[in-house]
Design a protein around this motif. Structure first.
Motif, mmCIF file in Angstrom:
data_model
loop_
_atom_site.group_PDB
_atom_site.id
_atom_site.type_symbol
_atom_site.label_atom_id
_atom_site.label_comp_id
_atom_site.label_asym_id
_atom_site.label_seq_id
_atom_site.Cartn_x
_atom_site.Cartn_y
_atom_site.Cartn_z
ATOM 1 N N ALA A 438 -23.260 13.663 -6.658
ATOM 2 C CA ALA A 438 -23.898 14.799 -5.985
ATOM 3 C C ALA A 438 -24.626 14.348 -4.720
ATOM 4 O O ALA A 438 -24.608 15.043 -3.692
ATOM 5 C CB ALA A 438 -24.869 15.478 -6.951
ATOM 6 N N LYS A 439 -25.247 13.177 -4.796
ATOM 7 C CA LYS A 439 -25.979 12.671 -3.630
ATOM 8 C C LYS A 439 -25.022 12.338 -2.485
ATOM 9 O O LYS A 439 -25.330 12.589 -1.314
ATOM 10 C CB LYS A 439 -26.794 11.442 -4.039
ATOM 11 C CG LYS A 439 -27.705 10.906 -2.940
ATOM 12 C CD LYS A 439 -28.616 9.819 -3.461
ATOM 13 C CE LYS A 439 -29.522 9.285 -2.354
ATOM 14 N NZ LYS A 439 -30.388 10.316 -1.769
ATOM 15 N N TRP A 440 -23.831 11.773 -2.828
ATOM 16 C CA TRP A 440 -22.852 11.456 -1.779
ATOM 17 C C TRP A 440 -22.390 12.720 -1.058
ATOM 18 O O TRP A 440 -22.196 12.732 0.154
ATOM 19 C CB TRP A 440 -21.640 10.745 -2.398
ATOM 20 C CG TRP A 440 -21.966 9.377 -2.917
ATOM 21 C CD1 TRP A 440 -22.984 8.564 -2.528
ATOM 22 C CD2 TRP A 440 -21.259 8.684 -3.950
ATOM 23 N NE1 TRP A 440 -22.974 7.387 -3.236
ATOM 24 C CE2 TRP A 440 -21.915 7.426 -4.122
ATOM 25 C CE3 TRP A 440 -20.163 8.962 -4.751
ATOM 26 C CZ2 TRP A 440 -21.503 6.492 -5.056
ATOM 27 C CZ3 TRP A 440 -19.741 8.024 -5.665
ATOM 28 C CH2 TRP A 440 -20.408 6.793 -5.832
ATOM 29 N N TRP A 441 -22.198 13.813 -1.815
ATOM 30 C CA TRP A 441 -21.804 15.081 -1.190
ATOM 31 C C TRP A 441 -22.948 15.604 -0.324
ATOM 32 O O TRP A 441 -22.731 16.089 0.782
ATOM 33 C CB TRP A 441 -21.416 16.089 -2.278
ATOM 34 C CG TRP A 441 -20.888 17.405 -1.725
ATOM 35 C CD1 TRP A 441 -20.238 17.589 -0.547
ATOM 36 C CD2 TRP A 441 -20.987 18.685 -2.337
ATOM 37 N NE1 TRP A 441 -19.895 18.913 -0.373
ATOM 38 C CE2 TRP A 441 -20.347 19.603 -1.476
ATOM 39 C CE3 TRP A 441 -21.530 19.137 -3.529
ATOM 40 C CZ2 TRP A 441 -20.256 20.971 -1.789
ATOM 41 C CZ3 TRP A 441 -21.433 20.479 -3.832
ATOM 42 C CH2 TRP A 441 -20.801 21.397 -2.973
ATOM 43 N N CYS A 442 -24.156 15.475 -0.853
ATOM 44 C CA CYS A 442 -25.322 15.954 -0.113
ATOM 45 C C CYS A 442 -25.455 15.212 1.223
ATOM 46 O O CYS A 442 -25.842 15.798 2.241
ATOM 47 C CB CYS A 442 -26.577 15.761 -0.968
ATOM 48 S SG CYS A 442 -28.085 16.430 -0.260
#
Length: 514
Positions: A438-442
């Motif tokens: 999720a952090k990579w997408w963010c």
């Protein structure tokens, strides 16, 4: 004057000790053995073998003596030839003369691999006065640190005078078991670190394992499946110690198998006298061993045990300190977590009334981290089919174990018991490491589609579990709020429930295929 409660407890304790002594009265592979009689000339003779252990030094002692089967008189001036056998090999052997007919083996554990043995006369002052020998063979070696089964091949070379040879020598085969303990550590998914302990009173255990999927405890040991060996085996006794905080194995009934064959229900008994540990006994008597032997085709050289729940009904038990009452207890939910509202159900039985439920006043309390978090009083029902019920709210900060306490049953201060229950932390709906995705997408390190395909795979593998089903409607672009939610969840600003609700929305609208 002794209080009635302590007197009853003492009587019960004596009954238990006498029962254990009766189990060990004869047979192959226990702590005391009287062998089948043999003819020595025109006399019928038999041999008695007993053992004891010095728990401080682990030093083991075995005593042999022969007596007239008709008169019970010990036969003196005997020369024995004894082979001591362990793990199918002769450890030491020799000819041993005895004056009083008794021969003592001292088996002393040391660090040396080689076994040494030495005869010693340990007669005391009064023995010397009457001319009695007290023959002891001291054997030392690393192998004597092992418990389990020791076998003895005994030939009586002469009796009633060292020159009175027996033709042919009278032969006896015997086995004595010393308790063997194996501890198996488990890190259970729900109940954390638990310790299973198996004690065998027959032979060394080869292995102990636990299968969390089937809730099966398995262990194995060498065994000779021959009628002659079984005929000399009165009982094989195994004890399995299960922590009462190990909820997966706190069930109302157990089954067991030997080499894949179910054993009779009568061979399994459950002892809940300890407040911390439940002891399951497996007792295979001669008749049961013969039945199992007849049901096997090609005979293995092991006896493989499996112990597993017969029923999934969660049930804990405890007996009060004065051994007057037995309490059985269950709960809903069975796995208790911090913050749960729990219904505790229990029944109270009178041990001396053949396990009949009784109506008695009681004090009920629950302690967490040494502090009482709940307390009430009541009177139990004596209707067998009815459960007593107490609603309890578990604090949000509870951890480890809670202890349910019953006190002052029937107004008796000695009628008290404790039952520990493990507190299971609520499992996260989503593994923590998925937050990296999720952090990579963010951070725009991966695209929205890459994020969705990764989540789709995790849903299919049941790593993320949702009950939502597709509605058949297809959504175009990923809603902006989904990315916002993912960013907030990645830095712990959003709960697992809120993040999973977004995943469910994507499944329902065809963005994630399952």
């Amino acid at each position: 004057m002794m209080k009635p409660g302590r007197l009853l407890a003492g009587i019960l304790f004596l009954v238990v000790i006498l029962s254990m002594s009766a189990h060990n009265a004869s047979g192959h592979g226990v702590g005391f053995e009287t062998l089948p009689p043999k003819m020595m000339g025109d006399r019928k003779v038999t041999m008695e073998i007993s053992s004891n252990v010095d728990n401080a030094t682990n030093r083991r002692q075995v005593t042999f003596s022969m007596f007239d089967a008709n008169t019970g008189i010990t036969i003196r001036d005997v020369v024995y030839h004894v082979k001591t056998i362990k793990n199918n090999g002769v450890v030491f052997e020799g000819d041993y003369p005895t004056g009083n007919g008794a021969l003592i083996f001292d088996l002393i554990p040391t660090e040396q691999d080689a076994v040494t043995s030495e005869e010693k006369n340990k007669a005391g002052f009064f023995d010397a006065l009457i001319g009695t020998q007290k023959n002891t063979v001291e054997a030392q070696g690393k192998i004597f640190s092992l418990g389990g089964l020791y076998k003895f091949s005994i030939d009586v070379l002469s009796a009633e005078g060292y020159s009175a040879k027996t033709h042919p020598p009278v032969h006896f085969d015997a086995g004595i078991s010393f308790p063997e303990v194996v501890v198996y550590q488990i890190n259970d998914k729900y109940f954390g670190k638990q310790q299973l302990k198996v004690v065998t009173y027959y032979d060394l255990l080869d292995r102990v394992t636990y299968d969390p999927k089937t809730k099966t405890i398995a262990f194995s040991m060498p065994f000779e499946w021959s009628v002659s060996n079984i005929d000399q085996t009165s009982v094989i006794h195994e004890e399995v110690f299960i922590p009462k905080t190990f909820g997966s194995l706190q069930v109302s009934e157990y089954s067991a198998s030997v080499n894949g064959i179910l054993v009779s229900n009568q061979t399994i008994t459950v002892d809940d006298f300890s407040k911390d540990v439940r002891t399951v006994h497996i007792l295979l008597y001669n008749a049961e061993l013969l039945r199992l032997n007849g049901m096997q085709g090609e005979k293995p050289d092991t006896i493989d045990f499996e112990l597993f729940p017969k029923s999934d009904d969660f049930l804990l038990s405890a007996t009060t300190e004065n051994v007057q009452y037995k309490i059985t207890l269950t709960a809903n939910p069975e796995q208790i977590s911090p913050g749960d509202d729990v219904q505790v159900y229990f029944k109270i039985y009178d041990v001396f009334l053949q396990g009949r439920t009784v109506s008695v006043p009681y004090d009920f309390s629950i302690a967490s981290d040494g502090k009482t978090i709940f307390k009430t009083r009541g009177t139990s029902t004596d209707f067998r089919d009815n459960w007593n019920q107490v609603p309890v709210s578990i604090p949000d900060d509870a951890s480890g174990n809670i202890t349910i306490k019953f006190e002052n049953l029937g107004g008796n201060k000695l009628a008290r018991a404790e039952i520990p229950i493990a507190i299971i932390a609520k499992q996260s709906l989503v593994p923590h490491w998925i937050k990296n995705t999720a952090k990579w997408w963010c951070d725009d390190s991966i695209s929205g589609n890459e994020f969705l395909r990764g989540i789709e795979y995790l849903v299919r593998q049941n790593v993320i579990q949702v009950s939502e089903k597709p509605s058949g409607e297809l959504l175009g672009d990923i809603p902006k709020w989904i990315k916002t939610n993912s960013c907030m969840w990645s830095d712990d600003s959003l709960t697992d429930d809120e993040f999973v609700s977004g995943i469910a929305y994507l499944i329902k609208n065809g963005m994630i295929k399952i």
